[in-house]
Motif scaffolding. Structure first.
Motif, PDB file in Angstrom:
ATOM      1  N   VAL A  37       0.819  -1.218   0.000  1.00 28.44           N
ATOM      2  CA  VAL A  37       0.000   0.000   0.000  1.00 28.44           C
ATOM      3  C   VAL A  37       0.856   1.273   0.000  1.00 28.44           C
ATOM      4  O   VAL A  37       0.367   2.347  -0.335  1.00 28.44           O
ATOM      5  CB  VAL A  37      -0.981   0.030   1.202  1.00 28.44           C
ATOM      6  N   PHE A  38       2.132   1.129   0.360  1.00 31.36           N
ATOM      7  CA  PHE A  38       3.019   2.291   0.405  1.00 31.36           C
ATOM      8  C   PHE A  38       3.645   2.597  -0.958  1.00 31.36           C
ATOM      9  O   PHE A  38       4.500   3.466  -1.073  1.00 31.36           O
ATOM     10  CB  PHE A  38       4.096   2.090   1.478  1.00 31.36           C
ATOM     11  N   GLU A  39       3.199   1.910  -1.995  1.00 37.22           N
ATOM     12  CA  GLU A  39       3.602   2.181  -3.367  1.00 37.22           C
ATOM     13  C   GLU A  39       3.286   3.631  -3.743  1.00 37.22           C
ATOM     14  O   GLU A  39       4.022   4.262  -4.500  1.00 37.22           O
ATOM     15  CB  GLU A  39       2.885   1.214  -4.314  1.00 37.22           C
ATOM     16  N   VAL A  40       2.195   4.160  -3.185  1.00 38.71           N
ATOM     17  CA  VAL A  40       1.767   5.522  -3.525  1.00 38.71           C
ATOM     18  C   VAL A  40       2.801   6.573  -3.124  1.00 38.71           C
ATOM     19  O   VAL A  40       2.801   7.678  -3.654  1.00 38.71           O
ATOM     20  CB  VAL A  40       0.392   5.867  -2.903  1.00 38.71           C
ATOM     21  N   TRP A  41       3.694   6.232  -2.187  1.00 37.69           N
ATOM     22  CA  TRP A  41       4.716   7.190  -1.762  1.00 37.69           C
ATOM     23  C   TRP A  41       5.760   7.453  -2.834  1.00 37.69           C
ATOM     24  O   TRP A  41       6.563   8.369  -2.710  1.00 37.69           O
ATOM     25  CB  TRP A  41       5.420   6.705  -0.499  1.00 37.69           C
ATOM     26  N   ARG A  42       5.780   6.649  -3.896  1.00 35.95           N
ATOM     27  CA  ARG A  42       6.722   6.920  -4.989  1.00 35.95           C
ATOM     28  C   ARG A  42       6.478   8.309  -5.569  1.00 35.95           C
ATOM     29  O   ARG A  42       7.371   8.932  -6.103  1.00 35.95           O
ATOM     30  CB  ARG A  42       6.627   5.849  -6.061  1.00 35.95           C
ATOM     31  N   ASP A  43       5.237   8.776  -5.433  1.00 33.44           N
ATOM     32  CA  ASP A  43       4.915  10.161  -5.758  1.00 33.44           C
ATOM     33  C   ASP A  43       5.217  10.970  -4.497  1.00 33.44           C
ATOM     34  O   ASP A  43       4.500  10.892  -3.500  1.00 33.44           O
ATOM     35  CB  ASP A  43       3.443  10.299  -6.146  1.00 33.44           C
ATOM     36  N   ARG A  44       6.285  11.695  -4.524  1.00 32.37           N
ATOM     37  CA  ARG A  44       6.775  12.428  -3.349  1.00 32.37           C
ATOM     38  C   ARG A  44       5.700  13.327  -2.733  1.00 32.37           C
ATOM     39  O   ARG A  44       5.638  13.486  -1.517  1.00 32.37           O
ATOM     40  CB  ARG A  44       8.004  13.249  -3.758  1.00 32.37           C
ATOM     41  N   ARG A  45       4.846  13.884  -3.573  1.00 36.48           N
ATOM     42  CA  ARG A  45       3.788  14.771  -3.069  1.00 36.48           C
ATOM     43  C   ARG A  45       2.834  14.021  -2.138  1.00 36.48           C
ATOM     44  O   ARG A  45       2.332  14.598  -1.184  1.00 36.48           O
ATOM     45  CB  ARG A  45       3.023  15.399  -4.224  1.00 36.48           C
ATOM     46  N   VAL A  46       2.604  12.743  -2.417  1.00 41.44           N
ATOM     47  CA  VAL A  46       1.729  11.943  -1.557  1.00 41.44           C
ATOM     48  C   VAL A  46       2.382  11.766  -0.188  1.00 41.44           C
ATOM     49  O   VAL A  46       1.744  11.966   0.843  1.00 41.44           O
ATOM     50  CB  VAL A  46       1.419  10.569  -2.201  1.00 41.44           C
ATOM     51  N   PHE A  47       3.668  11.409  -0.164  1.00 47.62           N
ATOM     52  CA  PHE A  47       4.374  11.228   1.107  1.00 47.62           C
ATOM     53  C   PHE A  47       4.368  12.524   1.919  1.00 47.62           C
ATOM     54  O   PHE A  47       4.141  12.506   3.134  1.00 47.62           O
ATOM     55  CB  PHE A  47       5.809  10.761   0.862  1.00 47.62           C
ATOM     56  N   GLU A  48       4.606  13.631   1.259  1.00 45.17           N
ATOM     57  CA  GLU A  48       4.676  14.923   1.948  1.00 45.17           C
ATOM     58  C   GLU A  48       3.326  15.411   2.461  1.00 45.17           C
ATOM     59  O   GLU A  48       3.276  16.299   3.294  1.00 45.17           O
ATOM     60  CB  GLU A  48       5.290  15.965   1.016  1.00 45.17           C
ATOM     61  N   ALA A  49       2.242  14.794   1.999  1.00 46.42           N
ATOM     62  CA  ALA A  49       0.902  15.201   2.430  1.00 46.42           C
ATOM     63  C   ALA A  49       0.482  14.521   3.738  1.00 46.42           C
ATOM     64  O   ALA A  49      -0.699  14.473   4.060  1.00 46.42           O
ATOM     65  CB  ALA A  49      -0.111  14.900   1.325  1.00 46.42           C
ATOM     66  N   VAL A  50       1.430  14.035   4.502  1.00 51.34           N
ATOM     67  CA  VAL A  50       1.144  13.382   5.781  1.00 51.34           C
ATOM     68  C   VAL A  50       0.468  14.368   6.734  1.00 51.34           C
ATOM     69  O   VAL A  50       0.752  15.567   6.721  1.00 51.34           O
ATOM     70  CB  VAL A  50       2.441  12.815   6.404  1.00 51.34           C
ATOM     71  N   ARG A  51      -0.441  13.826   7.527  1.00 53.18           N
ATOM     72  CA  ARG A  51      -1.127  14.652   8.535  1.00 53.18           C
ATOM     73  C   ARG A  51      -1.415  13.789   9.754  1.00 53.18           C
ATOM     74  O   ARG A  51      -1.330  12.566   9.703  1.00 53.18           O
ATOM     75  CB  ARG A  51      -2.400  15.255   7.965  1.00 53.18           C
ATOM     76  N   ILE A  52      -1.776  14.434  10.832  1.00 55.31           N
ATOM     77  CA  ILE A  52      -2.102  13.737  12.077  1.00 55.31           C
ATOM     78  C   ILE A  52      -3.614  13.584  12.148  1.00 55.31           C
ATOM     79  O   ILE A  52      -4.352  14.559  12.037  1.00 55.31           O
ATOM     80  CB  ILE A  52      -1.581  14.516  13.291  1.00 55.31           C
ATOM     81  N   SER A  53      -4.067  12.350  12.348  1.00 52.99           N
ATOM     82  CA  SER A  53      -5.504  12.088  12.440  1.00 52.99           C
ATOM     83  C   SER A  53      -6.024  12.511  13.807  1.00 52.99           C
ATOM     84  O   SER A  53      -5.258  12.811  14.721  1.00 52.99           O
ATOM     85  CB  SER A  53      -5.779  10.599  12.220  1.00 52.99           C
ATOM     86  N   GLU A  54      -7.333  12.482  13.962  1.00 52.83           N
ATOM     87  CA  GLU A  54      -7.948  12.816  15.249  1.00 52.83           C
ATOM     88  C   GLU A  54      -7.508  11.861  16.353  1.00 52.83           C
ATOM     89  O   GLU A  54      -7.439  12.234  17.520  1.00 52.83           O
ATOM     90  CB  GLU A  54      -9.469  12.802  15.130  1.00 52.83           C
ATOM     91  N   SER A  55      -7.180  10.626  15.981  1.00 48.76           N
ATOM     92  CA  SER A  55      -6.761   9.632  16.973  1.00 48.76           C
ATOM     93  C   SER A  55      -5.271   9.750  17.316  1.00 48.76           C
ATOM     94  O   SER A  55      -4.789   9.047  18.199  1.00 48.76           O
ATOM     95  CB  SER A  55      -7.052   8.218  16.464  1.00 48.76           C
ATOM     96  N   GLY A  56      -4.551  10.616  16.604  1.00 48.97           N
ATOM     97  CA  GLY A  56      -3.123  10.793  16.872  1.00 48.97           C
ATOM     98  C   GLY A  56      -2.226   9.941  16.014  1.00 48.97           C
ATOM     99  O   GLY A  56      -1.015   9.928  16.189  1.00 48.97           O
TER     100      GLY A  56
END
Length: 94
Positions: A37-56
């Protein structure tokens, strides 16, 4: 549960994390980047779009997330028994 308060994407599939308890530092996720599922990180913009969820937890688009406790263990190098002394596994070793 260890809650993440701040996250920054760094070069090379690394993240800088700061937890509620003051623990902070870098976690290298290059070992999982590009796999499954981490294949999508090959697009650097996807990796950089990380955020913190409500659960932490950390999350990305398409319901991709990583457990904050697992990242805490990776960051600190501690065992689950050290971090969660009241867990069943820790009590079984006592």
């Amino acid at each position: 549960m260890h809650r993440i308060e701040e996250v920054r994407a760094l070069n090379g599939f690394r993240l800088w994390l700061r937890y509620q308890d003051g623990v902070s530092g870098e976690v290298d996720l290059s070992d999982i980047a590009g796999r499954g599922v981490f294949e999508v990180w090959r697009d650097r913009r996807v990796f950089e779009a990380v955020r913190i969820s409500e659960s932490g937890a950390l999350e990305w688009a398409n319901e991709l997330d990583l457990c904050s406790d697992a990242l805490y263990l990776r960051l600190t190098g501690k065992t689950p028994e050290e971090v969660f002394p009241h867990s069943r596994a820790a009590q079984a070793h006592a």
